[in-house]
Enzyme design. Structure first.
Site, PDB file in Angstrom:
ATOM      1  N   THR A  57      -7.827  14.023   1.730  1.00 34.38           N
ATOM      2  CA  THR A  57      -8.052  13.519   3.078  1.00 34.38           C
ATOM      3  C   THR A  57      -7.915  14.631   4.115  1.00 34.38           C
ATOM      4  OG1 THR A  57      -7.144  11.393   2.369  1.00 34.38           O
ATOM      5  CG2 THR A  57      -7.372  11.752   4.733  1.00 34.38           C
ATOM      6  N   ASN A  58      -6.856  15.425   4.019  1.00 35.15           N
ATOM      7  CA  ASN A  58      -6.656  16.515   4.978  1.00 35.15           C
ATOM      8  C   ASN A  58      -7.754  17.564   4.899  1.00 35.15           C
ATOM      9  OD1 ASN A  58      -3.966  16.671   6.675  1.00 35.15           O
ATOM     10  ND2 ASN A  58      -3.471  15.591   4.779  1.00 35.15           N
ATOM     11  N   LYS A 181      -0.084   9.149  -6.111  1.00 30.65           N
ATOM     12  CA  LYS A 181       0.333   9.598  -4.785  1.00 30.65           C
ATOM     13  C   LYS A 181       0.360   8.375  -3.884  1.00 30.65           C
ATOM     14  CE  LYS A 181      -1.163  12.143  -0.705  1.00 30.65           C
ATOM     15  NZ  LYS A 181      -2.291  12.809  -0.020  1.00 30.65           N
TER      16      LYS A 181
END
Length: 326
Positions: A57-58, A181
């Site tokens: 995502t980052n 995660k």
């Protein structure tokens, strides 16, 4: 532990993993800046982290082409080899909306040198994502690749598609699904899963470092955290303090990390600004535009930038006081 399943053939090592931001050239097309990426990967490995996560995502994964994803994995592996850490863990995002796409991305990641694949659930038609669809999706992908799969639970980014601990426990039994995660932030999932499985059977990680200690206390194996792009040594130090049984010191540092991580909760643009502002020069990357999001998304304005700088000041001296790990 109650489960009697075999340990995974390639368990994911415990520790602190960083979902590395993607860096772009200051051009109209914002091509990926592979030279800057190499510098950032090297800086993060030297900072004492336990693994890199790419195309998450980052990293603005949905804005990256398949070729860019593969090349970034290759560059990360080269950085690790050049530093003298050839076996440094590299996790690649392999999230696709179809089973077929996710298998293809897993094959690409494996061929480029990744060690693990991080996989979100399908979510475009959220109402169609039933329990059976979820179980089938993850099992089918895990069956068709030798790349060990890490489940990525992030309902806020997946149209609300969530996986409860019962679904995760079912998937944990697959020999090629090695962990999860939890960006859902659900500490109850940690304690339920770690009660059933030891780390080598199914690893459990917090999805951010502002609840790293609660995750570790609950039996988790560490975290995958965006703030490690900014302060890799500080987050690594927090993990080390816990492992050294320095509880009071770890609690104090956990509070400072949590305060600073507020900025990362505001989105990709504030996170990338923080990386450029606090870590850019240390990594040898001087152009702030390298840290801008990919269009059509915009960088932070002056007000937000000032807020980010203020919020993260608590970790600056700590980060500067800690030595490189490599």
């Amino acid at each position: 532990m109650t489960s009697t399943i075999a340990n995974k053939a390639r368990p994911m090592p415990p520790g602190i993993y960083v979902p590395v931001v993607s860096l772009y050239k200051a051009t109209k097309r914002q091509e990926v800046d592979y030279d800057a990426s190499y510098k950032l990967f090297s800086h993060l490995i030297r900072g004492g982290l336990d693994g890199l996560v790419l195309a998450g995502t980052n990293a603005e994964a949905v804005l990256l082409s398949s070729e860019e994803r593969k090349e970034l994995v290759k560059i990360a592996r080269k950085a690790a080899v050049d530093i003298g850490r050839p076996n440094f863990p590299i996790v690649a995002g392999i999230s696709g909306q179809s089973t077929n796409e996710s298998i293809r991305l897993a094959e690409d990641a494996l061929s480029a040198g990744a060690d693990f694949g991080l996989l979100l659930p399908p979510n475009y038609w959220a109402k169609a994502v039933t329990k059976d669809a979820l179980l089938g999706f993850y099992r089918d992908v895990a069956d068709e690749t030798t790349l060990p799969i890490v489940i990525y639970s992030f309902p806020a980014m997946c149209n609300g598609v969530d996986m409860n601990s019962d679904i995760l426990s079912e998937l944990a039994k697959h020999p090629n699904i090695v962990g999860v995660k939890l960006t859902c932030g659900n500490a109850g999932k940690v304690t339920r899963l770690t009660q059933e499985y030891k780390h080598e059977q199914f690893a459990v990680y917090a999805g951010s470092s502002d609840w790293l200690l609660p995750c570790l206390i609950g039996g988790g194996g560490g975290c995958v955290t965006g703030i490690a792009n900014v302060f890799p040594k500080s987050v690594s130090r927090l993990y080390a303090l816990w492992n050294e049984s320095k509880i009071k010191e770890s609690q104090e540092l956990q509070g400072l990390v949590a305060q600073a991580e507020k900025a990362c909760k505001e989105g990709i643009a504030p996170t990338k600004y923080a990386v450029g502002y606090f870590a850019g020069s240390a990594a040898g990357i001087v152009d702030p535009k390298t840290f801008w999001p990919r269009k059509p998304y915009l960088p932070v304005d002056g007000v937000k930038a000032a807020w980010v700088e203020k919020v993260m000041q608590s970790l600056v001296q700590i980060e500067q006081s800690l030595p490189d790990a490599v």
